[in-house]
Motif scaffolding. Structure first.
Motif, short mmCIF file in Angstrom:
data_model
loop_
_atom_site.label_atom_id
_atom_site.label_comp_id
_atom_site.label_asym_id
_atom_site.label_seq_id
_atom_site.Cartn_x
_atom_site.Cartn_y
_atom_site.Cartn_z
N THR A 32 6.56 20.86 74.68
CA THR A 32 6.70 19.61 73.94
C THR A 32 7.63 18.61 74.63
OG1 THR A 32 8.41 20.73 72.63
CG2 THR A 32 6.18 20.59 71.68
N THR A 33 8.55 19.08 75.42
CA THR A 33 9.48 18.17 76.11
C THR A 33 9.17 18.02 77.60
OG1 THR A 33 11.04 19.98 76.59
CG2 THR A 33 11.33 18.77 74.51
N GLY A 34 8.41 18.97 78.14
CA GLY A 34 8.09 18.91 79.56
C GLY A 34 9.24 19.29 80.47
N ILE A 35 10.23 20.02 79.93
CA ILE A 35 11.37 20.43 80.75
C ILE A 35 11.44 21.95 80.81
CG2 ILE A 35 12.68 18.36 80.12
CD1 ILE A 35 14.41 20.16 78.33
N TYR A 36 12.17 22.45 81.83
CA TYR A 36 12.44 23.88 81.89
C TYR A 36 13.95 24.09 81.94
CZ TYR A 36 13.19 23.58 87.00
OH TYR A 36 13.66 23.27 88.25
N CYS A 37 14.39 25.19 81.33
CA CYS A 37 15.82 25.45 81.15
C CYS A 37 16.15 26.87 81.58
CB CYS A 37 16.22 25.29 79.68
SG CYS A 37 15.81 23.72 78.93
N ARG A 38 17.45 27.12 81.70
CA ARG A 38 17.92 28.49 81.85
C ARG A 38 18.01 29.10 80.45
NH1 ARG A 38 23.90 28.54 84.11
NH2 ARG A 38 23.27 26.83 85.50
N PRO A 39 17.98 30.43 80.31
CA PRO A 39 18.02 31.05 78.98
C PRO A 39 19.23 30.67 78.14
CG PRO A 39 17.29 32.65 80.61
CD PRO A 39 17.71 31.42 81.37
N SER A 40 20.36 30.39 78.78
CA SER A 40 21.57 30.09 78.02
C SER A 40 21.74 28.61 77.68
CB SER A 40 22.81 30.56 78.80
OG SER A 40 22.95 29.79 79.99
N CYS A 41 20.71 27.81 77.89
CA CYS A 41 20.80 26.38 77.61
C CYS A 41 21.30 26.14 76.19
CB CYS A 41 19.44 25.70 77.80
SG CYS A 41 19.48 23.91 77.53
N PRO A 42 22.31 25.26 75.98
CA PRO A 42 22.86 25.05 74.64
C PRO A 42 21.98 24.23 73.71
CG PRO A 42 23.91 23.60 76.22
CD PRO A 42 23.03 24.51 77.01
N ALA A 43 20.86 23.75 74.21
CA ALA A 43 19.96 22.97 73.36
C ALA A 43 19.38 23.83 72.24
CB ALA A 43 18.84 22.36 74.19
N ILE A 44 18.82 23.19 71.21
CA ILE A 44 18.20 23.91 70.10
C ILE A 44 17.09 24.80 70.63
CG2 ILE A 44 16.87 23.65 67.97
CD1 ILE A 44 18.32 20.99 67.55
N THR A 45 17.06 26.03 70.17
CA THR A 45 16.04 26.98 70.62
C THR A 45 14.66 26.47 70.25
OG1 THR A 45 17.58 28.81 70.30
CG2 THR A 45 15.23 29.36 70.49
N PRO A 46 13.76 26.32 71.22
CA PRO A 46 12.42 25.82 70.92
C PRO A 46 11.60 26.84 70.11
CG PRO A 46 12.54 26.55 73.18
CD PRO A 46 13.93 26.63 72.65
N LYS A 47 10.57 26.36 69.44
CA LYS A 47 9.70 27.25 68.70
C LYS A 47 8.91 28.13 69.66
CE LYS A 47 9.06 24.00 64.85
NZ LYS A 47 8.07 23.20 64.09
N ARG A 48 8.56 29.30 69.17
CA ARG A 48 7.81 30.25 70.00
C ARG A 48 6.53 29.65 70.56
NH1 ARG A 48 8.58 35.88 69.06
NH2 ARG A 48 10.39 36.30 67.75
N THR A 49 5.86 28.87 69.71
CA THR A 49 4.56 28.33 70.11
C THR A 49 4.67 27.27 71.20
OG1 THR A 49 4.72 26.75 68.27
CG2 THR A 49 3.50 28.80 67.88
N ASN A 50 5.89 26.82 71.45
CA ASN A 50 6.05 25.73 72.42
C ASN A 50 6.61 26.16 73.76
OD1 ASN A 50 5.18 23.88 70.49
ND2 ASN A 50 7.25 23.48 69.73
#
Length: 510
Positions: A32-50
């Motif tokens: 939904t955002t078109g970005i990739y993160c490391r597992p510990s990213c402090p952003a809100i956890t995305p939904k499984r489907t996304n």
């Protein structure tokens, strides 16, 4: 770990817990955002489907995702899989990190690994989600970001230093990966940091690692093996230990100053050619074993025996966070190991320092020399080296094999092939072959079973060294623990004793 091998539930749990242990082991791509993160990213956890989980940053970039500017996924510690795995994909990743593709293209990478370019591309795409060019592009993007944010170099100089073929390619890649232009990235970095982190040609970098890390062990290992002229160990006024040395790099040489701090290693790199930034960082990380997963290793080594329920020794648990020191140069590692056979660590340092002073290339800086090239040692080593004539002949013969290309030492080799080639040389026995293989390849599963210190440590802890099932695939780390605990016991019982790990070790089959 191939794309299909990634366990979605395990990955999602790690992301939900923002578990930093998994940083660098996989990446979270958010549709939904078109970005990739490391597992510990402090952003809100995305939904499984996304979300989709990918094994490399290159795979995420190949799929059209851009790097998160909040968690900087490219700055995470490297994946420990490239050391624990010995397959083609893992060996290729080690060489790509050392800049082989930038220097010689995919043909050079394929030749070093002994595969055709087509076969190599097919395997990497299947296993890692991207081919060798895309994987190298991800490394170039990371190098470019470091140079943009930490130096005042012009963008055109950064483009070529990072390995890009053109300024246009550099600009396009930075925009695609980080969603900002290079100039905007620099402006934002200066606003945050206040000034570039490069001073008088020296870059100051933070090299992250996965905690815990046993600093006492690394401090002892590095300080005990310092060869004057080539290396230097200093303690600053605030009590911080610094390790300094010169490294021969693909385009010249680099001076490094390292200090282990909580959560990262402070690295000051003085580069004669900025194209050597990525390989220098890779070699420093390899030297300090910064990409290890200490929690997984410690849990495996400290777990109770399944049959008896007893811990791994009479009431003993191993200290957390030990590392297996690697190397910054394969030929140097082999030749210094051979110089130190059957003598103490201190004596080996003295012999190495004499060789460096006589044959090493002089350079500017607090450390005055580079380790001599193999060709120079092959030609003139006998004039400088002292000791048994047979050992001197063995050292110069090994140097000649390295200089001629008959013996090749790099991280893309398999442990079995490397050990075979080392044992084929006169003067190299099982201990030396295993020790060099362990440190050169960061192989986590080598047992130095002939080492007397390790054997004594095993007896002290009631450990059976031949129990492969119990200790694999972490036998190299077990060796470090046994070395450490046995040497600590000696020190405690005989405060004035000199630590002589290699002296005792080499009094075995070599």
């Amino acid at each position: 770990m191939s794309i299909t091998a990634l366990d979605f539930e395990r990955c999602y749990r790690a992301v939900s817990a923002r578990d930093s242990r998994f940083d660098g082991q996989f990446y979270t791509a958010v549709r939904t955002t078109g970005i990739y993160c490391r597992p510990s990213c402090p952003a809100i956890t995305p939904k499984r489907t996304n979300v989709t989980f990918l094994p490399t940053a290159a795979a995420a970039q190949q799929a059209g995702y851009r790097a998160c500017r909040r968690c900087l996924p490219d700055a995470a510690p490297g994946s420990p899989l490239w050391n624990t795995r010995a397959d083609l994909a893992a060996r290729a990743m080690r060489l790509i990190g050392d800049g082989v593709v930038e220097r010689g293209g995919v043909p050079a990478l394929a030749a070093a690994l002994g595969y055709s370019q087509r076969q190599l591309t097919r395997v990497l795409t299947t296993e890692l989600g991207a081919g060798p060019l895309a994987l190298a592009r991800a490394h170039r993007a990371h190098t470019a970001r470091l140079l943009i944010q930490t130096t005042a170099m012009s963008m055109s100089d950064i483009a070529f230093a990072a390995g890009f073929a053109s300024i246009r390619q550099f600009n396009d890649t930075v925009r695609e990966v980080f969603a900002v232009s290079p100039s905007t990235m620099r402006t934002e970095a200066q606003r945050t940091a206040g000034r570039p982190a490069a001073v008088n040609g020296t870059l100051c970098l933070r090299l992250p690692y996965r905690a815990p890390l046993d600093r006492d062990w690394l401090d002892w290992f590095l300080s005990a093996h310092v060869a004057p002229g080539l290396e230097l160990w200093q303690t600053s006024s605030d009590g911080e230990n610094h390790y300094l040395r010169n490294i021969r790099t693909p385009h010249g040489h680099a001076g490094v100053r390292l200090a282990v701090r909580p959560g990262y290693v402070h690295a000051e790199l003085t580069l004669r050619d900025m194209r050597d930034l990525a390989p220098t960082v890779a070699r420093v990380r390899h030297l300090l074993d910064l990409d290890a997963d200490p929690v997984a290793i410690d849990e495996a080594l400290n777990r109770s025996d399944e049959d008896t329920g007893a811990p791994p020794g009479p009431g003993t648990r191993f200290d957390p966070g030990i590392r297996v020191p690697g190397s910054v140069d394969g030929p140097e590692l082999l030749l210094r190991t051979m110089i130190g056979q059957q003598i103490s660590v201190a004596a080996a340092n003295t012999h190495t320092a004499r060789l460096v002073a006589a044959l090493g290339e002089p350079v500017d800086g607090p450390v005055s020399r580079l380790f001599p090239t193999s060709a120079v040692i092959a030609e003139r080593g006998a004039e400088v080296l002292t000791g048994p004539a047979q050992r001197i002949r063995s050292i110069t013969a090994a140097a000649a094999a390295l200089a001629s290309g008959d013996l090749v030492l790099h991280q893309g080799r398999t442990a079995a092939e490397l050990r075979r080639d080392l044992l084929a040389l006169d003067g190299i026995g099982p201990w030396t072959a295993d020790y060099v293989t362990m440190r050169l390849l960061a192989d986590p599963d080598i047992m130095l079973h002939t080492d007397l210190v390790i054997r004594r440590g095993a007896v002290r802890h009631g450990i059976e060294l031949t129990d492969t099932t119990r200790w694999s695939p972490w036998r190299s780390y077990l060796c470090m623990h046994l070395w450490r605990t046995e040497l600590r016991t000696r020190t405690e019982s005989r405060a004035s004793a000199t630590l002589t790990t290699d002296s005792d070790a080499k009094a075995s089959t070599d």
